[in-house]
Design a protein around this motif. Structure first.
Motif, PDB file in Angstrom:
ATOM      1  N   PRO A 307     -26.759 -22.709  -7.995  1.00 16.18           N
ATOM      2  CA  PRO A 307     -26.245 -23.992  -7.474  1.00 16.18           C
ATOM      3  C   PRO A 307     -25.433 -23.839  -6.191  1.00 16.18           C
ATOM      4  O   PRO A 307     -25.561 -24.651  -5.262  1.00 16.18           O
ATOM      5  CB  PRO A 307     -25.374 -24.523  -8.624  1.00 16.18           C
ATOM      6  CG  PRO A 307     -25.945 -23.873  -9.853  1.00 16.18           C
ATOM      7  CD  PRO A 307     -26.383 -22.499  -9.415  1.00 16.18           C
ATOM      8  N   GLY A 308     -24.635 -22.774  -6.084  1.00 15.87           N
ATOM      9  CA  GLY A 308     -23.845 -22.550  -4.861  1.00 15.87           C
ATOM     10  C   GLY A 308     -24.750 -22.283  -3.665  1.00 15.87           C
ATOM     11  O   GLY A 308     -24.493 -22.757  -2.547  1.00 15.87           O
ATOM     12  N   LEU A 313     -27.553 -23.909   1.407  1.00 16.48           N
ATOM     13  CA  LEU A 313     -28.800 -24.182   2.135  1.00 16.48           C
ATOM     14  C   LEU A 313     -28.782 -25.594   2.716  1.00 16.48           C
ATOM     15  O   LEU A 313     -29.101 -25.798   3.894  1.00 16.48           O
ATOM     16  CB  LEU A 313     -29.986 -24.075   1.166  1.00 16.48           C
ATOM     17  CG  LEU A 313     -30.893 -22.865   1.259  1.00 16.48           C
ATOM     18  CD1 LEU A 313     -31.875 -22.856   0.107  1.00 16.48           C
ATOM     19  CD2 LEU A 313     -31.649 -22.816   2.580  1.00 16.48           C
ATOM     20  N   ALA A 314     -28.418 -26.551   1.875  1.00 19.87           N
ATOM     21  CA  ALA A 314     -28.418 -27.952   2.325  1.00 19.87           C
ATOM     22  C   ALA A 314     -27.452 -28.123   3.499  1.00 19.87           C
ATOM     23  O   ALA A 314     -27.787 -28.775   4.501  1.00 19.87           O
ATOM     24  CB  ALA A 314     -28.051 -28.872   1.171  1.00 19.87           C
ATOM     25  N   GLU A 315     -26.279 -27.487   3.403  1.00 24.33           N
ATOM     26  CA  GLU A 315     -25.288 -27.614   4.493  1.00 24.33           C
ATOM     27  C   GLU A 315     -25.845 -27.049   5.798  1.00 24.33           C
ATOM     28  O   GLU A 315     -25.722 -27.648   6.863  1.00 24.33           O
ATOM     29  CB  GLU A 315     -24.020 -26.826   4.149  1.00 24.33           C
ATOM     30  CG  GLU A 315     -23.098 -27.549   3.188  1.00 24.33           C
ATOM     31  CD  GLU A 315     -22.057 -26.600   2.575  1.00 24.33           C
ATOM     32  OE1 GLU A 315     -21.485 -26.978   1.547  1.00 24.33           O
ATOM     33  OE2 GLU A 315     -21.849 -25.476   3.112  1.00 24.33           O
ATOM     34  N   LYS A 328     -33.797 -28.917  -6.241  1.00 23.69           N
ATOM     35  CA  LYS A 328     -33.339 -28.659  -7.605  1.00 23.69           C
ATOM     36  C   LYS A 328     -33.176 -27.152  -7.630  1.00 23.69           C
ATOM     37  O   LYS A 328     -34.159 -26.401  -7.672  1.00 23.69           O
ATOM     38  CB  LYS A 328     -34.394 -29.155  -8.604  1.00 23.69           C
ATOM     39  CG  LYS A 328     -33.887 -29.303  -9.999  1.00 23.69           C
ATOM     40  CD  LYS A 328     -33.071 -30.575 -10.186  1.00 23.69           C
ATOM     41  CE  LYS A 328     -32.587 -30.692 -11.623  1.00 23.69           C
ATOM     42  NZ  LYS A 328     -31.604 -31.766 -11.814  1.00 23.69           N
ATOM     43  N   GLY A 329     -31.943 -26.700  -7.511  1.00 24.92           N
ATOM     44  CA  GLY A 329     -31.688 -25.273  -7.391  1.00 24.92           C
ATOM     45  C   GLY A 329     -32.251 -24.755  -6.091  1.00 24.92           C
ATOM     46  O   GLY A 329     -32.097 -25.363  -5.022  1.00 24.92           O
ATOM     47  N   LEU A 330     -32.977 -23.633  -6.170  1.00 26.96           N
ATOM     48  CA  LEU A 330     -33.565 -23.064  -4.952  1.00 26.96           C
ATOM     49  C   LEU A 330     -35.038 -23.427  -4.816  1.00 26.96           C
ATOM     50  O   LEU A 330     -35.846 -22.649  -4.314  1.00 26.96           O
ATOM     51  CB  LEU A 330     -33.338 -21.555  -4.917  1.00 26.96           C
ATOM     52  CG  LEU A 330     -31.875 -21.162  -4.599  1.00 26.96           C
ATOM     53  CD1 LEU A 330     -31.679 -19.658  -4.660  1.00 26.96           C
ATOM     54  CD2 LEU A 330     -31.420 -21.707  -3.244  1.00 26.96           C
ATOM     55  N   LEU A 331     -35.384 -24.610  -5.279  1.00 22.18           N
ATOM     56  CA  LEU A 331     -36.684 -25.218  -4.988  1.00 22.18           C
ATOM     57  C   LEU A 331     -36.362 -26.404  -4.071  1.00 22.18           C
ATOM     58  O   LEU A 331     -35.791 -27.399  -4.514  1.00 22.18           O
ATOM     59  CB  LEU A 331     -37.356 -25.680  -6.282  1.00 22.18           C
ATOM     60  CG  LEU A 331     -38.767 -26.260  -6.187  1.00 22.18           C
ATOM     61  CD1 LEU A 331     -39.723 -25.278  -5.534  1.00 22.18           C
ATOM     62  CD2 LEU A 331     -39.287 -26.632  -7.576  1.00 22.18           C
TER      63      LEU A 331
END
Ligand SMILES: Cc1ncc(COP(=O)(O)O)c(C=O)c1O
Length: 395
Positions: A307-308, A313-315, A328-331
Motif C-alpha cells: 500500500p505504501g 507511485l500515484a504521487e 489496487k495495490g501495485l496493479l
C-alpha cells in the motif's frame, strides 16, 4: 541466423508488433538487453515476477527439487512432496472452505477446470460472466471473455454464456436456478484496473447462494499480494466457491490452480473418474518454487509494504498528461487522453529505459505492475523517467 532472425522466422507471432527486445539476463527489477542496456521492469512479465528477477531462495528451491526428481507421473496419482506441501500451505492461507487444490500449468487451464467443475457439481450448463472480463485464451476461457473483438473470430464457443455489466447490481437479477456459475475478477485487470465495489460483490455472493450457483473468483492476475492483500477478495467480506490462481504463483515458474471445498472438488473424481486430468499440472519444480514463494511472502512481509508503494507511485506519476490513475495495490492503470498518446508515452519510456505496457481492453491506459519488491528509490526513478517521456510526447 541470429536470435532475432530466428524469432521472426521460426517463432509463431502473437501480433505484428512485438516489443522485440532481446533480453539476456535479469536481476531484481532490471532486465538487461543484448546491447548492454538496462531496463526497469514495471510489468513483471505481466504480473508474474512479483519477487523480482533472480530471487536466490526461489532459484535454490528449484535447484534442490531438480536434484530430487522432475516429472514422475500424471497429476494426481503419486504422492509428491512439493505438490502435497504446496496444497497444505495454500489451504492454510485460505478460508477453510477452500481446502482442495487442483494444480494446472497456467491460468486459462485453471479457468477451464473451474468451469467444468461448476457444470459437473451443479448439473447445470449456463454460465455468467461480465463485460470486459479476461479469463484466458483457450476455448472455455475465451467463451467467458467479455470482449467481442478478441473472441468473435473464434466462434462457435461455449453455448449458454451470458454477460452482465461489471459493478451493476441490477444485472445480478439474471442469476437464476439454471446458472451453474458466475465467474468474475475481483479486480478486472485487462479493462484497465477496475475494482469490484463491495456492494456489488456482496450482492453477487448473495444471489449465487440463493440460486445454488457457484461463485468463481479469477485471481490469476491479482493473487499473491499484487493488490496489497495475499488475495484481492480479502479486501472484501466475500468468499468464493472456487478460486483460480496462476501467474505469480510460481514466482516465474509455470503453475496455476483452481481451489474449492473437498465436497465440490470430489465430483471430478467419479462418474466418470478422471473427469479432469493433466500430465504436467503441478510440476514438481513449479510446486517447489510456489511453496517457497508463499514462505517468502510470509517471512519477508513483502505484502505489507505494497500500500505504501502504491501511494508513492500515484504521487510520483502526477503529470498534466495523466487523466486518471486507477490502482489496487501495485496493479496500476495510468490513463491518458487517448490511445495514441498512451502508446507514444509507452514507447518513449522504453526508449528511456522503463518497460511498461498497455491493457487488452483499455488502450488509453499504461499498465504498471512492477515486482512487489521494487524499492522506493526505484519507484521514484522510474516515475521520473515516465514523466520525462510524457513531457517529450505532449510538449
Ligand atoms: C484475470 C486473468 N485470468 C486468466 C488469465 C490467463 O492466464 P494464462 O495466460 O496463464 O493462461 C489471465 C492472463 O493474463 C488473467 O489476467
Amino acid at each position: 541466423m541470429n536470435n532475432r532472425e530466428l524469432f521472426f522466422s521460426h517463432q509463431a507471432q502473437t501480433s505484428h508488433f512485438p516489443i522485440g527486445l532481446e533480453i539476456t539476463s535479469a536481476e531484481g527489477v532490471y532486465l538487461y538487453g543484448k546491447d548492454g542496456r538496462k531496463y526497469i521492469d514495471l510489468i513483471s512479465g505481466i504480473a508474474v515476477s512479483s519477487l523480482g528477477h533472480g530471487n536466490r531462495r526461489i532459484a535454490s528451491a528449484i535447484r534442490a527439487q531438480t536434484e530430487r526428481h522432475l516429472h514422475l507421473m500424471v497429476y494426481g496419482e503419486f504422492i509428491q512432496e512439493p505438490q502435497a506441501r504446496l496444497a497444505g500451505m495454500l489451504s492454510e492461507s485460505l478460508p477453510h472452505t477452500l481446502s482442495s487444490c487442483y494444480f494446472t500449468n497456467s491460468g486459462t487451464e485453471a479457468v477451464e477446470g473451474a468451469l467444468k467443475l461448476s457444470k459437473r457439481f451443479t448439473g447445470r450448463e449456463n454460465i455468467i460472466s461480465f463485460n470486459n472480463a479476461y479469463h484466458g485464451s483457450t476455448q472455455g476461457a475465451l467463451s467467458v471473455c467479455g470482449n467481442e473483438e478478441l473472441k468473435n473470430a473464434y466462434r462457435p464457443l461455449l453455448p449458454g454464456v451470458c454477460f452482465l455489466r461489471f459493478n451493476n447490481i441490477e444485472d445480478l437479477k439474471k442469476i437464476n436456478g439454471s446458472t451453474a456459475c458466475v465467474i468474475v475478477e475481483v479486480v478486472q485487470g485487462e479493462s484497465g484496473v477496475r475494482a469490484a465495489s463491495p456492494e456489488f460483490l456482496a450482492e453477487l455472493r448473495k444471489q449465487c447462494t440463493a440460486h445454488g450457483a457457484l461463485l468463481i473468483f479469477d485471481e490469476i492476475q491479482t493473487g499473491f499480494g499484487r493488490t496489497g492483500n495475499c488475495f484481492a477478495f480479502e479486501h472484501y467480506d466475500v468468499i468464493p466457491d472456487i478460486l483460480c490462481l496462476a501467474k505469480s504463483m510460481g514466482a516465474g515458474m509455470p503453475i496455476g490452480a483452481f481451489i474449492a471445498s473437498s465436497k465440490i472438488m470430489d465430483t471430478l473424481a467419479h462418474h466418470p473418474p478422471l473427469g479432469h486430468i493433466t500430465t504436467f499440472g503441478g510440476h514438481p519444480l513449479s510446486c517447489a518454487a510456489a511453496a517457497e514463494h508463499l514462505s517468502i511472502l510470509k517471512e519477508e512481509k513483502i505484502i505489507d509494504l505494497v500500500p505504501g508503494k502504491e501511494k508513492l507511485l500515484a504521487e510520483h506519476l502526477a503529470h498534466p498528461a495523466v487523466k486518471e490513475i486507477r490502482s489496487k495495490g501495485l496493479l496500476v492503470a495510468v490513463e491518458f487522453e487517448n490511445e495514441e498518446i498512451n502508446k507514444k508515452i509507452i514507447s518513449e519510456s522504453l526508449e528511456r529505459g522503463v518497460l511498461t505496457d498497455w491493457f487488452l481492453f483499455d488502450q488509453k491506459s499504461m499498465r504498471i505492475a512492477p515486482p512487489l519488491t521494487i524499492s522506493r528509490e526505484e519507484i521514484i526513478n522510474a516515475c521520473g523517467i515516465i514523466r520525462d517521456a510524457a513531457d517529450a510526447v505532449v510538449r
